[in-house]
Each structure stands twice: as structure tokens, then as C-alpha cells.
Scaffold this motif. Structure first.
Motif, mmCIF file in Angstrom:
data_model
loop_
_atom_site.group_PDB
_atom_site.id
_atom_site.type_symbol
_atom_site.label_atom_id
_atom_site.label_comp_id
_atom_site.label_asym_id
_atom_site.label_seq_id
_atom_site.Cartn_x
_atom_site.Cartn_y
_atom_site.Cartn_z
ATOM 1 N N ARG A 1 -4.953 3.732 8.176
ATOM 2 C CA ARG A 1 -5.432 2.480 7.605
ATOM 3 C C ARG A 1 -6.448 1.846 8.559
ATOM 4 O O ARG A 1 -6.389 2.033 9.774
ATOM 5 C CB ARG A 1 -4.284 1.487 7.373
ATOM 6 C CG ARG A 1 -3.246 1.902 6.359
ATOM 7 C CD ARG A 1 -3.809 1.921 4.952
ATOM 8 N NE ARG A 1 -2.747 2.156 3.969
ATOM 9 C CZ ARG A 1 -2.286 3.352 3.648
ATOM 10 N NH1 ARG A 1 -2.777 4.438 4.244
ATOM 11 N NH2 ARG A 1 -1.336 3.484 2.736
ATOM 12 N N ARG B 1 -14.207 -4.136 -4.156
ATOM 13 C CA ARG B 1 -13.562 -3.401 -5.252
ATOM 14 C C ARG B 1 -14.386 -2.171 -5.648
ATOM 15 O O ARG B 1 -13.821 -1.107 -5.913
ATOM 16 C CB ARG B 1 -13.372 -4.323 -6.453
ATOM 17 C CG ARG B 1 -12.489 -5.516 -6.196
ATOM 18 C CD ARG B 1 -11.015 -5.148 -6.112
ATOM 19 N NE ARG B 1 -10.470 -4.896 -7.424
ATOM 20 C CZ ARG B 1 -9.885 -3.762 -7.829
ATOM 21 N NH1 ARG B 1 -9.780 -2.759 -6.984
ATOM 22 N NH2 ARG B 1 -9.412 -3.629 -9.035
ATOM 23 N N GLY C 1 -13.803 0.831 -3.597
ATOM 24 C CA GLY C 1 -12.522 1.494 -3.745
ATOM 25 C C GLY C 1 -11.339 0.756 -3.164
ATOM 26 O O GLY C 1 -10.242 1.320 -3.088
ATOM 27 N N ILE C 2 -11.525 -0.506 -2.764
ATOM 28 C CA ILE C 2 -10.425 -1.279 -2.193
ATOM 29 C C ILE C 2 -9.561 -1.847 -3.311
ATOM 30 O O ILE C 2 -10.074 -2.464 -4.248
ATOM 31 C CB ILE C 2 -10.956 -2.421 -1.305
ATOM 32 C CG1 ILE C 2 -11.918 -1.871 -0.256
ATOM 33 C CG2 ILE C 2 -9.801 -3.161 -0.649
ATOM 34 C CD1 ILE C 2 -11.327 -0.843 0.664
ATOM 35 N N GLU C 3 -8.257 -1.647 -3.218
ATOM 36 C CA GLU C 3 -7.337 -2.189 -4.210
ATOM 37 C C GLU C 3 -7.240 -3.705 -4.062
ATOM 38 O O GLU C 3 -7.389 -4.250 -2.967
ATOM 39 C CB GLU C 3 -5.947 -1.575 -4.033
ATOM 40 C CG GLU C 3 -5.885 -0.066 -4.227
ATOM 41 C CD GLU C 3 -6.085 0.340 -5.675
ATOM 42 O OE1 GLU C 3 -5.886 -0.526 -6.561
ATOM 43 O OE2 GLU C 3 -6.437 1.510 -5.932
ATOM 44 N N GLN C 4 -6.980 -4.377 -5.185
ATOM 45 C CA GLN C 4 -6.879 -5.836 -5.162
ATOM 46 C C GLN C 4 -5.785 -6.299 -4.198
ATOM 47 O O GLN C 4 -5.936 -7.313 -3.510
ATOM 48 C CB GLN C 4 -6.584 -6.362 -6.564
ATOM 49 C CG GLN C 4 -6.620 -7.886 -6.675
ATOM 50 C CD GLN C 4 -8.008 -8.459 -6.444
ATOM 51 O OE1 GLN C 4 -8.989 -7.948 -7.000
ATOM 52 N NE2 GLN C 4 -8.114 -9.492 -5.617
ATOM 53 N N ARG C 5 -4.688 -5.562 -4.117
ATOM 54 C CA ARG C 5 -3.587 -5.958 -3.225
ATOM 55 C C ARG C 5 -3.961 -5.863 -1.750
ATOM 56 O O ARG C 5 -3.266 -6.413 -0.893
ATOM 57 C CB ARG C 5 -2.362 -5.087 -3.499
ATOM 58 C CG ARG C 5 -2.556 -3.613 -3.154
ATOM 59 C CD ARG C 5 -1.282 -2.810 -3.344
ATOM 60 N NE ARG C 5 -1.467 -1.404 -3.008
ATOM 61 C CZ ARG C 5 -1.813 -0.470 -3.867
ATOM 62 N NH1 ARG C 5 -2.022 -0.813 -5.136
ATOM 63 N NH2 ARG C 5 -1.969 0.791 -3.495
ATOM 64 N N ASP C 6 -5.042 -5.144 -1.456
ATOM 65 C CA ASP C 6 -5.472 -4.971 -0.065
ATOM 66 C C ASP C 6 -6.603 -5.924 0.315
ATOM 67 O O ASP C 6 -7.252 -5.742 1.348
ATOM 68 C CB ASP C 6 -5.918 -3.527 0.173
ATOM 69 C CG ASP C 6 -4.749 -2.558 0.099
ATOM 70 O OD1 ASP C 6 -3.636 -2.958 0.492
ATOM 71 O OD2 ASP C 6 -4.949 -1.407 -0.336
ATOM 72 N N THR D 1 -8.375 -0.670 4.080
ATOM 73 C CA THR D 1 -8.741 0.562 3.379
ATOM 74 C C THR D 1 -7.930 1.728 3.927
ATOM 75 O O THR D 1 -7.631 1.799 5.118
ATOM 76 C CB THR D 1 -10.245 0.866 3.531
ATOM 77 O OG1 THR D 1 -10.538 2.116 2.889
ATOM 78 C CG2 THR D 1 -10.665 0.953 4.989
#
Length: 245
Positions: A52, A85, A88-93, A131
Motif C-alpha cells: 500500500r 477515481r 483506480g482509487i476506490e472511494q473507501r480509500d 493505493t
């Protein structure tokens, strides 16, 4: 003879009384119990490739009124989040890590004995972006800066589950502790050392983040040059041994 025969039942009964039981854990001799205690700490470190990366990104906007500054900041932050976003970053991250609204003053009038003059408002909003693609951190920084990000911080690399890498370190640390305790025992004239207690401490220390301006300049000129390297995860055991004759 009558007296002798009368005593026989008592003797026979006495022989059937169970022998006293030794309590559990009392198998060692009193000399062993009274022998010295040895206490020390031992640390084992394990290095792993991080899975990460965390990057701080934000925007600062100014306007003559607080409402205008807030609106401008909201628009800029929406662009920044959209860029994350798309990368490729998730909303939760994506998490807000800091927000500040402050009045801005011109202090020049103080030179003439006048109070400072209000000239506007400033809003700073900061995101923490995580990420799992540690090989594309440079490209992610580029995307955030291109989307208007001005307050870039990081990256810092870490493990999503640092404890999973510690099992081997625990075993190695305890083995090393026992070897060290036995060496102490032999040096002091004893045969060996028996473990009495062990407690666990320690923690994870990530590497220092790369300077932001360097990361941005190298990323722009030469592509993805930000290297994840390895992160250290350590365990400390506090152990106590009794020296055994």
C-alpha cells in the motif's frame, strides 16, 4: 499378642492413605526455584515489500467571502477526487484528512496605527489517498497535480496487514532469546535456562516519505521513478528465564 493384633488393623489402614501429591509446576527442586532470574529484551526485524502507498493531496482556494472560497474549494476538490477515481482509487480509500477556513488580513495599516484590514478568506482541504498499486505512485501523483492538487504530501509505503509478516519474526526472536539465555547460564556456571515469562511489544516503522517536489519533478521528467523499496516490521519480546543447575 492381643495388643499386637489390635494394632494390625490400624497399620494396614495407614498404608492405604494416598501419598501427598506434588502440585503442578513444583517438579523443580528448591535449589532451582531459588536460582537467579535472567531478564532481557530481544528485537527481531523483518523486511517486506509494501503493498500500500498513502499520498496526501489537497487544494487551497481564496475569495473575498467565505461562501465564495468554500464554493471554489468544493469544485476544486471534486475535480481532485474525480482524478483519483479515474486513476483506480476506490472511494473507501479517499478520506478527508484536514480542513481549514481562515480569514485573511492585510497588516500594512498597522504601520499607521490602524487595525488590520480584512481582504478575504482562505479554505484548505486535504485528502488522504491510499493505493494498492505501489508501482504506479508516480503516475497517481501526476494525475492529482494535473487535476489541480497543490498540497501534495508523501508518498509513504506500508503493509495493509503488518501483523501477518510477524509470525516468523516471533519464532526467530524466541529462538534467539533462548540461545542467549543459555549462553548466560553457562557463563554463570549453570547448565541451562528455563523460560519463565514472555511478553510482546514492538511496532511498525515505515520509511520517511519522499520529498514531494522531488517526486513530482522526477515523475514528470522520467516517468514512474518512485520506488516502493521495503518496509520494516519489528517485534520485541521481553523475556524472563530462570537459571537451572
Amino acid at each position: 499378642m492381643a495388643a499386637a493384633s489390635a494394632a494390625l488393623p490400624f497399620a494396614a489402614q495407614a498404608q492405604t492413605v494416598p501419598a501427598p501429591q506434588t502440585p503442578h509446576g513444583m517438579m523443580h527442586s528448591m535449589a532451582d526455584v531459588d536460582s537467579p532470574l535472567l531478564a532481557f529484551s530481544i528485537t527481531e526485524e523483518v523486511k517486506s515489500a509494501p503493498d500500500r502507498a498513502r499520498i496526501g493531496a489537497g487544494v487551497t482556494t481564496t475569495a473575498t467571502t467565505a461562501v465564495e472560497a468554500m464554493r471554489a474549494n468544493t469544485a476544486a476538490m471534486n475535480n481532485l477526487i474525480a482524478a483519483a477515481r479515474r486513476a483506480g482509487i476506490e472511494q473507501r480509500d479517499i478520506q478527508t484528512s484536514g480542513f481549514n477556513l481562515s480569514a485573511q488580513y492585510d497588516y500594512t495599516p498597522q504601520q499607521q496605527g490602524q487595525p488590520p484590514r480584512l481582504i478575504g478568506y482562505q479554505v484548505s482541504n486535504q485528502l488522504s489517498v491510499i493505493t494498492a498499486n505501489t508501482t504506479r505512485v508516480g503516475a497517481l501523483i501526476d494525475a492529482l497535480v494535473s487535476a489541480g492538487g497543490t498540497n501534495i504530501d508523501g508518498p509513504s509505503f506500508f503493509l495493509a496487514d503488518p501483523d501477518a509478516s510477524l509470525d516468523t519474526a516471533r519464532e526467530t526472536a524466541l529462538r534467539r532469546a533462548t540461545e542467549r539465555a543459555n549462553r548466560y547460564a553457562r557463563a554463570a556456571g549453570y547448565s541451562s535456562a528455563r523460560l519463565v515469562s514472555v511478553s510482546e511489544g514492538g511496532g511498525f516503522t515505515p520509511p520517511m516519505p519522499m520529498p514531494v517536489m522531488m517526486a513530482r519533478a522526477e515523475s514528470a521528467d522520467a516517468g514512474n521513478v518512485i520506488q516502493p523499496g521495503q518496509v520494516s516490521n519489528g517485534i520485541t519480546l521481553n523475556v524472563q528465564y530462570r537459571l537451572v543447575r
